[in-house]
Design a protein around this motif. Structure first.
Motif, short mmCIF file in Angstrom:
data_model
loop_
_atom_site.label_atom_id
_atom_site.label_comp_id
_atom_site.label_asym_id
_atom_site.label_seq_id
_atom_site.Cartn_x
_atom_site.Cartn_y
_atom_site.Cartn_z
N CYS A 112 0.08 3.15 3.69
CA CYS A 112 0.48 2.61 5.00
C CYS A 112 1.65 1.65 4.92
O CYS A 112 2.23 1.28 5.93
CB CYS A 112 -0.70 1.91 5.67
N CYS A 126 -6.33 1.25 5.35
CA CYS A 126 -6.32 2.71 5.31
C CYS A 126 -7.74 3.25 5.17
O CYS A 126 -8.60 2.61 4.57
CB CYS A 126 -5.49 3.21 4.14
N CYS A 180 -6.54 -1.18 -0.34
CA CYS A 180 -6.05 -1.37 1.02
C CYS A 180 -7.19 -1.39 2.02
O CYS A 180 -7.94 -0.43 2.13
CB CYS A 180 -5.07 -0.26 1.41
N CYS A 208 0.84 -1.19 0.00
CA CYS A 208 0.00 0.00 0.00
C CYS A 208 0.88 1.25 0.00
O CYS A 208 1.78 1.38 0.82
CB CYS A 208 -0.92 0.01 1.22
#
Ligand code: ZN
Length: 423
Positions: free
Chosen positions: A45, A85, A82, A42
Protein backbone atom coordinates in the motif's frame (compact mmCIF):
# COMPACT_ATOMS: atom_id res chain seq x y z
CA UNK A 1 53.51 6.99 27.05
CA UNK A 2 51.15 4.34 25.70
CA UNK A 3 51.40 3.71 22.00
CA UNK A 4 48.41 4.60 19.86
CA UNK A 5 48.08 2.37 16.84
CA UNK A 6 44.50 2.71 15.78
CA UNK A 7 42.17 5.48 14.74
CA UNK A 8 38.44 5.98 14.67
CA UNK A 9 36.82 7.15 11.47
CA UNK A 10 33.14 7.75 10.83
CA UNK A 11 31.51 5.05 8.76
CA UNK A 12 29.26 7.60 7.07
CA UNK A 13 26.36 5.27 6.38
CA UNK A 14 23.02 6.72 7.53
CA UNK A 15 20.52 4.99 9.85
CA UNK A 16 22.79 2.37 11.38
CA UNK A 17 24.63 1.44 14.55
CA UNK A 18 27.88 -0.47 14.37
CA UNK A 19 27.57 -3.70 16.37
CA UNK A 20 31.03 -5.18 15.84
CA UNK A 21 34.09 -5.16 13.64
CA UNK A 22 36.35 -8.03 12.78
CA UNK A 23 39.48 -8.44 10.68
CA UNK A 24 39.51 -11.88 9.10
CA UNK A 25 42.58 -13.99 8.43
CA UNK A 26 42.39 -12.81 4.81
CA UNK A 27 42.71 -9.24 6.12
CA UNK A 28 39.17 -8.34 5.23
CA UNK A 29 37.35 -5.97 7.51
CA UNK A 30 33.85 -7.14 8.35
CA UNK A 31 31.61 -4.55 9.98
CA UNK A 32 28.38 -5.79 11.57
CA UNK A 33 25.69 -3.12 11.70
CA UNK A 34 22.03 -2.82 12.57
CA UNK A 35 19.38 -0.46 11.33
CA UNK A 36 18.20 2.36 13.59
CA UNK A 37 15.35 3.27 11.28
CA UNK A 38 12.07 2.40 13.04
CA UNK A 39 9.84 2.22 9.98
CA UNK A 40 9.49 0.79 6.49
CA UNK A 41 7.29 1.48 3.49
CA UNK A 42 4.70 -1.24 2.90
CA UNK A 43 5.43 -2.85 -0.44
CA UNK A 44 1.71 -3.22 -1.12
CA UNK A 45 0.00 0.00 0.00
CA UNK A 46 3.00 2.33 0.18
CA UNK A 47 2.20 3.57 3.67
CA UNK A 48 4.77 3.99 6.42
CA UNK A 49 4.59 1.06 8.83
CA UNK A 50 6.27 0.54 12.20
CA UNK A 51 5.17 -2.84 13.53
CA UNK A 52 8.45 -4.68 13.91
CA UNK A 53 8.25 -8.29 12.79
CA UNK A 54 11.70 -9.78 13.27
CA UNK A 55 14.69 -9.93 10.97
CA UNK A 56 15.31 -11.09 7.44
CA UNK A 57 18.26 -13.28 6.51
CA UNK A 58 21.59 -11.47 6.96
CA UNK A 59 23.12 -9.78 3.95
CA UNK A 60 26.76 -9.04 3.30
CA UNK A 61 27.61 -6.07 1.10
CA UNK A 62 31.01 -5.15 -0.17
CA UNK A 63 31.86 -1.56 0.73
CA UNK A 64 34.64 0.93 0.01
CA UNK A 65 38.08 -0.39 1.00
CA UNK A 66 39.70 0.99 4.11
CA UNK A 67 43.50 1.22 4.31
CA UNK A 68 43.84 -1.35 1.59
CA UNK A 69 41.49 -3.82 3.25
CA UNK A 70 38.48 -5.22 1.48
CA UNK A 71 35.48 -4.19 3.56
CA UNK A 72 32.14 -5.95 4.05
CA UNK A 73 29.10 -4.62 5.83
CA UNK A 74 26.89 -7.25 7.46
CA UNK A 75 23.30 -6.42 8.20
CA UNK A 76 20.14 -8.26 9.17
CA UNK A 77 17.38 -6.23 7.52
CA UNK A 78 14.37 -5.56 9.72
CA UNK A 79 10.91 -6.63 8.73
CA UNK A 80 7.67 -4.85 9.44
CA UNK A 81 4.05 -5.88 9.27
CA UNK A 82 1.41 -3.71 7.65
CA UNK A 83 -1.73 -3.09 9.75
CA UNK A 84 -3.55 -1.45 6.83
CA UNK A 85 -3.38 -4.16 4.19
CA UNK A 86 -5.49 -7.28 4.16
CA UNK A 87 -3.58 -10.25 5.54
CA UNK A 88 -1.06 -7.89 7.17
CA UNK A 89 1.79 -8.62 4.78
CA UNK A 90 5.36 -8.04 5.86
CA UNK A 91 7.90 -5.81 4.19
CA UNK A 92 11.68 -5.95 4.50
CA UNK A 93 13.15 -2.60 5.38
CA UNK A 94 15.33 -1.02 2.74
CA UNK A 95 18.09 1.38 3.75
CA UNK A 96 19.25 4.20 1.55
CA UNK A 97 22.86 3.18 1.02
CA UNK A 98 22.30 -0.06 -0.90
CA UNK A 99 20.01 -1.36 -3.62
CA UNK A 100 18.03 -4.58 -3.22
CA UNK A 101 19.79 -7.60 -4.75
CA UNK A 102 23.08 -5.77 -5.22
CA UNK A 103 26.06 -7.37 -3.47
CA UNK A 104 27.60 -3.91 -3.03
CA UNK A 105 26.89 -0.68 -1.20
CA UNK A 106 26.02 2.29 -3.41
CA UNK A 107 29.26 4.02 -2.41
CA UNK A 108 31.28 1.05 -3.61
CA UNK A 109 29.25 0.81 -6.81
CA UNK A 110 30.10 4.41 -7.58
CA UNK A 111 33.75 3.69 -7.02
CA UNK A 112 33.58 0.68 -9.34
CA UNK A 113 32.06 2.87 -12.05
CA UNK A 114 34.78 5.45 -11.58
CA UNK A 115 37.41 2.74 -11.96
CA UNK A 116 35.70 1.49 -15.09
CA UNK A 117 35.94 4.86 -16.89
CA UNK A 118 38.25 4.34 -19.88
CA UNK A 119 38.93 0.84 -18.58
CA UNK A 120 37.70 -2.65 -19.26
CA UNK A 121 35.47 -5.02 -17.30
CA UNK A 122 38.15 -7.65 -16.99
CA UNK A 123 40.71 -5.12 -15.83
CA UNK A 124 38.45 -3.78 -13.08
CA UNK A 125 37.66 -7.35 -11.96
CA UNK A 126 41.37 -8.08 -11.70
CA UNK A 127 42.09 -4.93 -9.75
CA UNK A 128 39.26 -5.41 -7.29
CA UNK A 129 39.63 -9.16 -6.87
CA UNK A 130 36.77 -11.47 -5.92
CA UNK A 131 34.54 -9.79 -8.48
CA UNK A 132 33.03 -11.17 -11.69
CA UNK A 133 32.12 -9.36 -14.89
CA UNK A 134 28.42 -10.14 -14.38
CA UNK A 135 28.39 -8.34 -11.04
CA UNK A 136 29.99 -5.37 -12.76
CA UNK A 137 27.42 -5.41 -15.56
CA UNK A 138 24.76 -5.36 -12.85
CA UNK A 139 26.32 -2.20 -11.43
CA UNK A 140 26.33 -0.60 -14.87
CA UNK A 141 22.66 -1.47 -15.32
CA UNK A 142 21.70 0.03 -11.98
CA UNK A 143 23.44 3.35 -12.59
CA UNK A 144 23.44 4.00 -16.32
CA UNK A 145 20.45 4.31 -18.61
CA UNK A 146 20.56 2.48 -21.92
CA UNK A 147 19.12 5.47 -23.77
CA UNK A 148 19.33 9.21 -23.51
CA UNK A 149 17.00 10.97 -21.08
CA UNK A 150 15.97 14.07 -23.02
CA UNK A 151 14.45 15.68 -19.95
CA UNK A 152 17.77 16.08 -18.13
CA UNK A 153 19.89 16.90 -21.17
CA UNK A 154 21.18 20.49 -21.20
CA UNK A 155 20.20 22.62 -24.20
CA UNK A 156 22.49 22.26 -27.20
CA UNK A 157 22.67 23.43 -30.79
CA UNK A 158 25.50 21.33 -32.19
CA UNK A 159 25.00 17.71 -33.17
CA UNK A 160 27.67 15.28 -34.36
CA UNK A 161 27.29 12.10 -36.39
CA UNK A 162 30.28 9.83 -36.46
CA UNK A 163 30.79 6.22 -37.30
CA UNK A 164 32.86 3.83 -35.28
CA UNK A 165 34.01 0.34 -36.08
CA UNK A 166 33.62 -2.27 -33.43
CA UNK A 167 36.19 -4.53 -34.95
CA UNK A 168 39.19 -3.58 -37.00
CA UNK A 169 38.66 -4.02 -40.72
CA UNK A 170 35.03 -5.07 -40.39
CA UNK A 171 32.34 -3.14 -42.12
CA UNK A 172 29.81 -3.21 -39.35
CA UNK A 173 30.14 0.40 -38.35
CA UNK A 174 27.69 1.88 -35.93
CA UNK A 175 26.81 5.57 -35.84
CA UNK A 176 27.44 7.55 -32.70
CA UNK A 177 25.26 10.61 -32.24
CA UNK A 178 26.57 13.21 -29.83
CA UNK A 179 25.55 16.64 -28.60
CA UNK A 180 27.99 19.36 -27.74
CA UNK A 181 26.64 21.66 -25.07
CA UNK A 182 27.62 25.31 -24.69
CA UNK A 183 29.60 24.54 -21.54
CA UNK A 184 31.85 22.28 -23.59
CA UNK A 185 30.48 19.00 -22.31
CA UNK A 186 29.78 16.20 -24.73
CA UNK A 187 26.72 13.99 -24.36
CA UNK A 188 25.94 10.72 -26.04
CA UNK A 189 22.48 10.79 -27.62
CA UNK A 190 22.30 7.51 -29.43
CA UNK A 191 23.98 4.63 -31.13
CA UNK A 192 22.57 3.59 -34.48
CA UNK A 193 23.08 0.09 -35.85
CA UNK A 194 24.04 1.23 -39.34
CA UNK A 195 24.64 4.37 -41.37
CA UNK A 196 21.92 4.15 -43.97
CA UNK A 197 19.79 7.20 -44.66
CA UNK A 198 16.64 5.49 -43.36
CA UNK A 199 18.23 4.62 -40.02
CA UNK A 200 19.68 8.08 -39.51
CA UNK A 201 16.50 9.85 -40.64
CA UNK A 202 14.25 7.79 -38.39
CA UNK A 203 16.46 8.42 -35.43
CA UNK A 204 16.58 12.16 -36.05
CA UNK A 205 12.79 12.20 -36.37
CA UNK A 206 12.54 10.44 -33.04
CA UNK A 207 14.15 13.35 -31.18
CA UNK A 208 11.71 15.57 -29.26
CA UNK A 209 10.64 18.33 -31.64
CA UNK A 210 11.88 21.12 -29.36
CA UNK A 211 15.35 19.56 -29.38
CA UNK A 212 15.22 19.15 -33.15
CA UNK A 213 14.31 22.77 -33.70
CA UNK A 214 17.21 23.96 -31.55
CA UNK A 215 19.89 22.31 -33.65
CA UNK A 216 21.90 24.82 -35.68
CA UNK A 217 24.99 22.87 -36.70
CA UNK A 218 25.51 19.24 -37.61
CA UNK A 219 29.04 17.91 -37.94
CA UNK A 220 29.37 14.89 -40.20
CA UNK A 221 31.82 12.95 -42.28
CA UNK A 222 31.65 13.04 -46.08
CA UNK A 223 28.81 10.56 -46.33
CA UNK A 224 25.84 11.17 -48.59
CA UNK A 225 23.31 9.36 -46.38
CA UNK A 226 24.04 11.62 -43.39
CA UNK A 227 23.70 14.74 -45.44
CA UNK A 228 20.44 13.63 -47.03
CA UNK A 229 18.93 12.61 -43.71
CA UNK A 230 19.99 15.85 -41.99
CA UNK A 231 18.67 18.00 -44.85
CA UNK A 232 15.34 16.28 -44.63
CA UNK A 233 14.84 16.33 -40.86
CA UNK A 234 16.85 19.40 -39.84
CA UNK A 235 16.51 21.82 -42.75
CA UNK A 236 17.53 24.79 -40.62
CA UNK A 237 20.90 23.29 -39.61
CA UNK A 238 24.21 24.02 -41.32
CA UNK A 239 26.06 20.88 -42.32
CA UNK A 240 29.74 21.00 -41.50
CA UNK A 241 32.30 18.51 -42.66
CA UNK A 242 34.73 18.82 -39.85
CA UNK A 243 38.40 19.27 -40.48
CA UNK A 244 39.39 16.02 -38.86
CA UNK A 245 37.51 13.98 -41.39
CA UNK A 246 38.94 16.13 -44.16
CA UNK A 247 42.42 15.76 -42.75
CA UNK A 248 42.10 12.00 -42.62
CA UNK A 249 41.64 11.95 -46.39
CA UNK A 250 44.39 14.29 -47.52
CA UNK A 251 46.82 12.90 -44.99
CA UNK A 252 46.09 9.35 -46.13
CA UNK A 253 46.84 10.39 -49.71
CA UNK A 254 50.22 11.80 -48.73
CA UNK A 255 50.95 8.76 -46.55
CA UNK A 256 50.38 6.41 -49.46
CA UNK A 257 52.71 8.50 -51.56
CA UNK A 258 55.38 8.29 -48.86
CA UNK A 259 55.14 4.50 -48.90
CA UNK A 260 55.37 4.42 -52.64
CA UNK A 261 58.40 6.72 -52.70
CA UNK A 262 60.16 4.75 -49.96
CA UNK A 263 59.69 1.57 -51.94
CA UNK A 264 61.14 3.20 -55.03
CA UNK A 265 64.09 4.73 -53.17
CA UNK A 266 64.96 1.44 -51.48
CA UNK A 267 65.23 -0.15 -54.89
CA UNK A 268 67.15 2.64 -56.57
CA UNK A 269 69.51 3.89 -53.89
CA UNK A 270 72.79 2.21 -52.93
CA UNK A 271 72.28 0.02 -49.86
CA UNK A 272 74.20 2.36 -47.59
CA UNK A 273 71.93 5.29 -48.44
CA UNK A 274 68.72 3.29 -48.33
CA UNK A 275 69.58 2.28 -44.77
CA UNK A 276 69.47 5.91 -43.71
CA UNK A 277 65.80 6.15 -44.56
CA UNK A 278 64.63 4.15 -41.57
CA UNK A 279 62.26 5.50 -38.90
CA UNK A 280 60.67 8.21 -40.96
CA UNK A 281 57.01 7.29 -40.46
CA UNK A 282 56.35 9.42 -37.38
CA UNK A 283 58.56 12.35 -38.30
CA UNK A 284 56.66 12.44 -41.56
CA UNK A 285 53.23 12.23 -39.97
CA UNK A 286 53.75 14.56 -37.04
CA UNK A 287 53.04 18.23 -37.24
CA UNK A 288 56.16 20.19 -38.10
CA UNK A 289 55.94 22.23 -34.93
CA UNK A 290 56.05 19.09 -32.79
CA UNK A 291 59.17 17.53 -34.29
CA UNK A 292 62.19 16.80 -32.09
CA UNK A 293 65.56 17.81 -33.63
CA UNK A 294 66.50 14.20 -34.48
CA UNK A 295 63.11 13.61 -36.06
CA UNK A 296 63.57 16.73 -38.15
CA UNK A 297 66.94 15.34 -39.31
CA UNK A 298 65.41 12.04 -40.40
CA UNK A 299 62.59 13.81 -42.17
CA UNK A 300 64.98 16.19 -43.97
CA UNK A 301 67.05 13.24 -45.13
CA UNK A 302 64.01 11.52 -46.60
CA UNK A 303 62.68 14.63 -48.28
CA UNK A 304 66.11 15.44 -49.74
CA UNK A 305 65.96 12.17 -51.68
CA UNK A 306 62.48 12.87 -53.04
CA UNK A 307 61.63 16.42 -54.10
CA UNK A 308 58.16 15.26 -55.12
CA UNK A 309 57.53 13.93 -51.63
CA UNK A 310 58.78 17.21 -50.24
CA UNK A 311 56.24 19.05 -52.37
CA UNK A 312 53.46 16.79 -51.17
CA UNK A 313 54.59 17.26 -47.57
CA UNK A 314 54.64 21.04 -47.93
CA UNK A 315 51.20 21.07 -49.51
CA UNK A 316 49.86 18.93 -46.70
CA UNK A 317 51.25 21.30 -44.07
CA UNK A 318 49.90 24.26 -46.00
CA UNK A 319 46.42 22.82 -46.01
CA UNK A 320 46.58 22.13 -42.28
CA UNK A 321 47.63 25.75 -41.75
CA UNK A 322 44.60 26.90 -43.73
CA UNK A 323 42.36 24.99 -41.34
CA UNK A 324 44.27 26.35 -38.35
CA UNK A 325 44.10 30.00 -39.23
CA UNK A 326 41.13 30.80 -41.47
CA UNK A 327 38.20 32.43 -39.70
CA UNK A 328 35.57 33.06 -42.36
CA UNK A 329 33.86 31.00 -45.00
CA UNK A 330 34.72 33.38 -47.85
CA UNK A 331 38.40 33.39 -46.93
CA UNK A 332 38.30 29.63 -46.48
CA UNK A 333 36.86 29.03 -49.92
CA UNK A 334 39.41 31.38 -51.47
CA UNK A 335 42.33 29.69 -49.77
CA UNK A 336 41.09 26.18 -50.51
CA UNK A 337 40.74 27.06 -54.18
CA UNK A 338 44.20 28.63 -54.26
CA UNK A 339 45.60 25.49 -52.64
CA UNK A 340 43.81 23.39 -55.21
CA UNK A 341 45.37 25.36 -58.07
CA UNK A 342 48.78 24.88 -56.54
CA UNK A 343 48.26 21.11 -56.43
CA UNK A 344 47.13 21.08 -60.05
CA UNK A 345 50.11 23.17 -61.10
CA UNK A 346 52.47 20.69 -59.47
CA UNK A 347 53.31 17.38 -61.10
CA UNK A 348 51.86 15.51 -58.13
CA UNK A 349 49.14 12.93 -58.63
CA UNK A 350 48.89 11.72 -55.04
CA UNK A 351 46.16 14.23 -54.16
CA UNK A 352 43.84 13.07 -56.93
CA UNK A 353 41.40 11.21 -54.61
CA UNK A 354 41.29 14.16 -52.26
CA UNK A 355 40.69 16.72 -55.01
CA UNK A 356 37.70 14.70 -56.08
CA UNK A 357 36.26 14.85 -52.56
CA UNK A 358 37.05 18.53 -52.36
CA UNK A 359 35.04 19.19 -55.53
CA UNK A 360 32.01 17.40 -54.16
CA UNK A 361 32.14 18.76 -50.62
CA UNK A 362 33.87 22.14 -50.93
CA UNK A 363 30.98 24.22 -49.64
CA UNK A 364 30.36 22.09 -46.56
CA UNK A 365 34.02 21.75 -45.82
CA UNK A 366 34.21 25.55 -45.94
CA UNK A 367 31.33 25.75 -43.44
CA UNK A 368 33.90 24.64 -40.92
CA UNK A 369 35.65 28.01 -41.15
CA UNK A 370 32.47 29.80 -40.22
CA UNK A 371 31.58 27.60 -37.30
CA UNK A 372 34.71 26.42 -35.63
CA UNK A 373 35.50 29.69 -33.99
CA UNK A 374 32.21 30.14 -32.22
CA UNK A 375 31.53 26.54 -31.30
CA UNK A 376 35.01 25.28 -30.53
CA UNK A 377 33.22 22.04 -31.09
CA UNK A 378 35.12 19.73 -33.30
CA UNK A 379 38.44 19.61 -31.52
CA UNK A 380 37.09 18.34 -28.25
CA UNK A 381 34.67 16.00 -29.89
CA UNK A 382 37.24 14.37 -32.07
CA UNK A 383 39.78 13.86 -29.36
CA UNK A 384 37.13 12.13 -27.32
CA UNK A 385 35.83 10.11 -30.24
CA UNK A 386 39.33 8.93 -31.02
CA UNK A 387 39.50 7.40 -27.57
CA UNK A 388 35.96 6.06 -27.80
CA UNK A 389 36.63 4.39 -31.11
CA UNK A 390 39.31 2.30 -29.55
CA UNK A 391 37.02 1.39 -26.67
CA UNK A 392 34.30 -0.03 -28.83
CA UNK A 393 36.18 -2.96 -30.23
CA UNK A 394 34.53 -6.09 -29.03
CA UNK A 395 31.40 -4.50 -27.50
CA UNK A 396 28.69 -5.75 -29.82
CA UNK A 397 25.66 -5.15 -27.67
CA UNK A 398 24.46 -1.63 -28.55
CA UNK A 399 22.90 -1.19 -25.14
CA UNK A 400 26.19 -1.91 -23.41
CA UNK A 401 28.00 0.29 -25.88
CA UNK A 402 25.67 3.17 -25.04
CA UNK A 403 26.21 2.67 -21.32
CA UNK A 404 29.96 2.39 -21.61
CA UNK A 405 30.40 5.46 -23.79
CA UNK A 406 28.10 7.42 -21.51
CA UNK A 407 30.23 6.32 -18.58
CA UNK A 408 33.40 7.45 -20.32
CA UNK A 409 31.91 10.79 -21.23
CA UNK A 410 30.05 11.59 -18.05
CA UNK A 411 31.49 9.28 -15.42
CA UNK A 412 33.82 11.74 -13.76
CA UNK A 413 31.05 14.28 -13.51
CA UNK A 414 28.59 11.78 -12.12
CA UNK A 415 30.56 9.44 -9.93
CA UNK A 416 33.46 11.38 -8.47
CA UNK A 417 33.31 11.24 -4.66
CA UNK A 418 33.24 15.01 -4.11
CA UNK A 419 29.61 15.79 -4.68
CA UNK A 420 29.33 17.88 -7.84
CA UNK A 421 25.94 19.07 -9.01
CA UNK A 422 24.71 16.92 -11.86
CA UNK A 423 22.82 18.36 -14.78
ZN1 ZN B 1 0.15 -2.02 3.41
Amino acid sequence: MPKRTSIAIPLDLPDIDVLRTEITTRRELVIGVESTLPTATCHRCGQTIDRFYGYDRPIRLRHLPILGMVVYIELRPKRFRCPFCEGQPTTTQQLDWYTPKSPFTKAYERQLLLTLINGTLSDVCLKEGDLGPDALLGVIDRWLDAAVDWRVLPAFSVLGLDEIARKKGHRDDVVVVTAQCPDGTLHLLGILPDRTKATVRNWLFGMPSAVRRGIRTVCVDMWEAYVNAVEEVLPQAAIVIDRFHVAQHYRDDVDSFRKQELKRLRKELPKQDAKRLKHTLWPFRKRKANLEPDEQDRLDRLLAYSPALEDAYDLREELTAIFDTTRSKAAGLRRLKAWRHKVEASALTCFAPFLKLLDTWMDRIANYFRHHQSSGFVEGLNNKLKVLKRRCYGIYNLRHLFQRITLDLEGYRRFRPTPTPTH
